[in-house]
Design an enzyme around this catalytic site. Structure first.
Site, PDB file in Angstrom:
ATOM      1  N   ASP A 111       1.209  -0.523  -0.382  1.00 44.87           N
ATOM      2  CA  ASP A 111      -0.367  -0.419   0.127  1.00 44.87           C
ATOM      3  C   ASP A 111       0.824   1.406   0.000  1.00 44.87           C
ATOM      4  O   ASP A 111       1.482   1.778   0.951  1.00 44.87           O
ATOM      5  CB  ASP A 111      -1.145   0.268   1.679  1.00 44.87           C
TER       6      ASP A 111
ATOM      7  N   TYR B  60       2.713   9.559   0.145  1.00 47.85           N
ATOM      8  CA  TYR B  60       3.242   9.553   0.825  1.00 47.85           C
ATOM      9  C   TYR B  60       5.102   9.638   0.294  1.00 47.85           C
ATOM     10  O   TYR B  60       5.628   9.053   0.489  1.00 47.85           O
ATOM     11  CB  TYR B  60       3.350   7.774   1.094  1.00 47.85           C
TER      12      TYR B  60
HETATM   13  N1  NAP Z   1      -6.295   7.411   5.613  1.00 49.62           N
HETATM   14  C1  NAP Z   1      -5.154   6.338   5.472  1.00 49.62           C
HETATM   15  O1  NAP Z   1      -5.207   5.872   4.188  1.00 49.62           O
HETATM   16  C2  NAP Z   1      -4.206   6.203   5.966  1.00 49.62           C
HETATM   17  C3  NAP Z   1      -3.983   6.760   7.256  1.00 49.62           C
HETATM   18  C4  NAP Z   1      -2.362   6.174   8.162  1.00 49.62           C
HETATM   19  C5  NAP Z   1      -2.135   4.660   7.389  1.00 49.62           C
HETATM   20  N2  NAP Z   1      -2.293   4.652   6.164  1.00 49.62           N
HETATM   21  C6  NAP Z   1      -1.502   3.536   5.279  1.00 49.62           C
HETATM   22  O2  NAP Z   1      -1.480   2.423   6.479  1.00 49.62           O
HETATM   23  C7  NAP Z   1      -0.049   1.778   6.992  1.00 49.62           C
HETATM   24  C8  NAP Z   1       0.111   1.151   8.019  1.00 49.62           C
HETATM   25  O3  NAP Z   1       0.268   2.240   9.295  1.00 49.62           O
HETATM   26  P1  NAP Z   1       1.902   2.323   9.712  1.00 49.62           P
HETATM   27  O4  NAP Z   1       2.046   3.068   8.645  1.00 49.62           O
HETATM   28  O5  NAP Z   1       1.178   3.930  11.272  1.00 49.62           O
HETATM   29  O6  NAP Z   1       1.615   1.216  10.523  1.00 49.62           O
HETATM   30  P2  NAP Z   1       1.577   0.822  11.992  1.00 49.62           P
HETATM   31  O7  NAP Z   1       1.842  -0.812  11.235  1.00 49.62           O
HETATM   32  O8  NAP Z   1       0.907   0.168  12.683  1.00 49.62           O
HETATM   33  O9  NAP Z   1       2.828   1.548  12.825  1.00 49.62           O
HETATM   34  C9  NAP Z   1       3.929   1.389  12.438  1.00 49.62           C
HETATM   35  C10 NAP Z   1       4.752   2.803  13.341  1.00 49.62           C
HETATM   36  O10 NAP Z   1       5.503   1.724  14.738  1.00 49.62           O
HETATM   37  C11 NAP Z   1       6.793   1.030  14.198  1.00 49.62           C
HETATM   38  N3  NAP Z   1       7.282   0.080  14.235  1.00 49.62           N
HETATM   39  C12 NAP Z   1       6.387  -0.619  13.177  1.00 49.62           C
HETATM   40  N4  NAP Z   1       7.196  -1.912  13.706  1.00 49.62           N
HETATM   41  C13 NAP Z   1       8.473  -2.385  15.420  1.00 49.62           C
HETATM   42  C14 NAP Z   1       8.510  -2.989  16.174  1.00 49.62           C
HETATM   43  N5  NAP Z   1       8.442  -4.267  15.796  1.00 49.62           N
HETATM   44  N6  NAP Z   1       8.782  -2.807  17.205  1.00 49.62           N
HETATM   45  C15 NAP Z   1       8.547  -1.196  17.611  1.00 49.62           C
HETATM   46  N7  NAP Z   1       8.343  -0.517  16.554  1.00 49.62           N
HETATM   47  C16 NAP Z   1       7.727  -0.597  15.544  1.00 49.62           C
HETATM   48  C17 NAP Z   1       7.425   1.717  12.861  1.00 49.62           C
HETATM   49  O11 NAP Z   1       8.658   2.519  13.128  1.00 49.62           O
HETATM   50  P3  NAP Z   1       9.951   2.485  12.448  1.00 49.62           P
HETATM   51  O12 NAP Z   1      10.258   2.435  10.733  1.00 49.62           O
HETATM   52  O13 NAP Z   1      11.025   2.461  13.742  1.00 49.62           O
HETATM   53  O14 NAP Z   1       9.893   0.435  12.709  1.00 49.62           O
HETATM   54  C18 NAP Z   1       6.236   3.311  12.467  1.00 49.62           C
HETATM   55  O15 NAP Z   1       6.015   4.048  13.679  1.00 49.62           O
HETATM   56  C19 NAP Z   1       0.323   2.796   6.037  1.00 49.62           C
HETATM   57  O16 NAP Z   1       1.848   2.404   6.204  1.00 49.62           O
HETATM   58  C20 NAP Z   1       0.014   3.351   4.939  1.00 49.62           C
HETATM   59  O17 NAP Z   1       0.269   2.651   3.277  1.00 49.62           O
HETATM   60  C21 NAP Z   1      -3.081   4.840   5.477  1.00 49.62           C
END
Ligand code: NAP
Length: 314
Positions: free
Chosen positions: A53, A58
């Site tokens: 995604d 982004y």
């Molecule tokens: N409205 C929308 O359409 C919308 C809004 C928001 C998001 N999205 C989509 O949803 C996806 C998922 O959201 P998200 O990226 O916020 O995902 P998430 O997986 O809920 O959280 C990611 C966060 O957690 C940290 N993290 C990940 N794995 C970790 C681990 N094993 N240990 C400690 N910290 C960890 C990451 O930092 P590190 O880089 O340090 O791992 C990052 O800051 C986005 O990438 C995007 O594609 C869509």
């Protein structure tokens, strides 16, 4: 890697999807080079992830395009466009024709002739009528031309924590796939969204499984404060020093528990994980493929947060 069918699209998708946005944006937010971010996407594909995604906003579409070169038919590409210039809530909305121009730019950056899933990004309830009358007809033309395979919509979870937009959008029959915010602190989509998606055979991507609240103690404190202020949490039921410490019992920790909570929710097809770190990605893919949380932990989460709809965990 386990795979599921993504609602009425019939696509077979990995239960872990790579999110190329969020706070990490494949590490672009904290200074990764393009090559480092390309390596994260390639590592994801090597781990069996076939759902990726991204979005115009982004700045990672070209990275995804570079990583999937030569593998186009092995991956499901999901990308998105907003109906307003990003970050300018008072700007004039794009017309259908302008959205089609943006689609051409999405395709060029991704280096592909078609996207599998094209979603409108961060839509709120008050925009739905405009979307239906002005934007959807244009997207249907693009689908007829083979540039889009399936249509999607994503919510603005930060401001729509009880899913007003999606609960109105899903019954329209327009959307093949939706992206919803769902996590162990706010499982309200179970009532407001996932019942509807299952009834209409709409595919579901989950975002915000971890976000800041579940990987950062300050983020957690802020989220718990917000829930308490909304009158939806009895703080006395939590350990002051380690409020979610009970999640560590039988899991690898809070992040592991957070992804598994979402993965095993009936109606969720793909759990997105966003990271710029291959080590995190490996851990997260392992978590998403692990079993459900114990009945004791699930019961405790239901007791504490089962009625919460006031926070995203951003
Ligand atoms: N409205 C929308 O359409 C919308 C809004 C928001 C998001 N999205 C989509 O949803 C996806 C998922 O959201 P998200 O990226 O916020 O995902 P998430 O997986 O809920 O959280 C990611 C966060 O957690 C940290 N993290 C990940 N794995 C970790 C681990 N094993 N240990 C400690 N910290 C960890 C990451 O930092 P590190 O880089 O340090 O791992 C990052 O800051 C986005 O990438 C995007 O594609 C869509």
């Amino acid at each position: 890697m386990q795979y599921k069918i993504l609602g009425r699209t019939g696509l077979s998708v990995s239960v872990a999807g790579l999110g190329c946005g969020g706070h990490s944006r494949l590490g672009q937010t904290y200074g990764h080079s393009v090559e480092q971010s390309v390596a994260v996407v390639k590592a994801a594909i090597d781990m069996g992830i076939n759902f990726i995604d991204t979005a115009a906003a982004y700045g990672t579409e070209a990275i995804v395009g570079q990583a999937v070169r030569g593998l186009r038919d092995k991956v499901v590409i999901s990308t998105k466009t907003a109906i307003l210039p990003w970050g300018e809530p008072n700007a004039k909305r794009f017309t259908g024709a302008q959205i089609l121009e943006q689609l051409e730019q999405n395709l060029a950056r991704l280096g592909t002739d078609y996207v599998d899933l094209y979603s409108l990004h961060g839509i709120v309830r008050s925009q739905l009528d405009y979307v239906g009358s002005e934007i959807v007809p244009a997207l249907i033309r693009a689908r007829e031309q083979g540039k889009i395979r399936f249509l999607g919509v994503t919510e603005h979870f930060g401001s729509d924590t009880n899913h007003r937009m999606l609960s109105a959008a899903i019954p329209s029959g327009i959307w093949d796939v939706v992206m919803v915010g769902f996590n162990l602190l706010n499982p309200s989509a179970r009532r407001n969204v996932l019942r509807l998606t299952q009834a209409h055979n709409v595919g579901v991507q989950d975002m915000f499984a971890v976000r800041r609240a579940l990987c950062n103690p300050h983020g957690l404190k802020e989220a718990l404060d917000t829930i308490e202020k909304a009158g939806q949490l009895d703080r006395r039921k939590l350990d002051v020093g380690d409020p979610l410490g009970f999640l560590k019992d039988g899991t690898q920790g809070i992040v592991d528990a957070a992804y598994r909570f979402c993965r095993h929710e009936p109606g969720i097809d793909v759990v997105l994980t966003g990271t710029g770190k291959v080590e995190h990605l490996k851990e997260n893919v392992t978590s998403i493929n692990r079993g459900a949380l114990s009945p004791e932990i699930q019961a405790k989460l239901e007791e504490l947060f089962g009625q919460v709809d006031s926070v995203s965990g951003n």
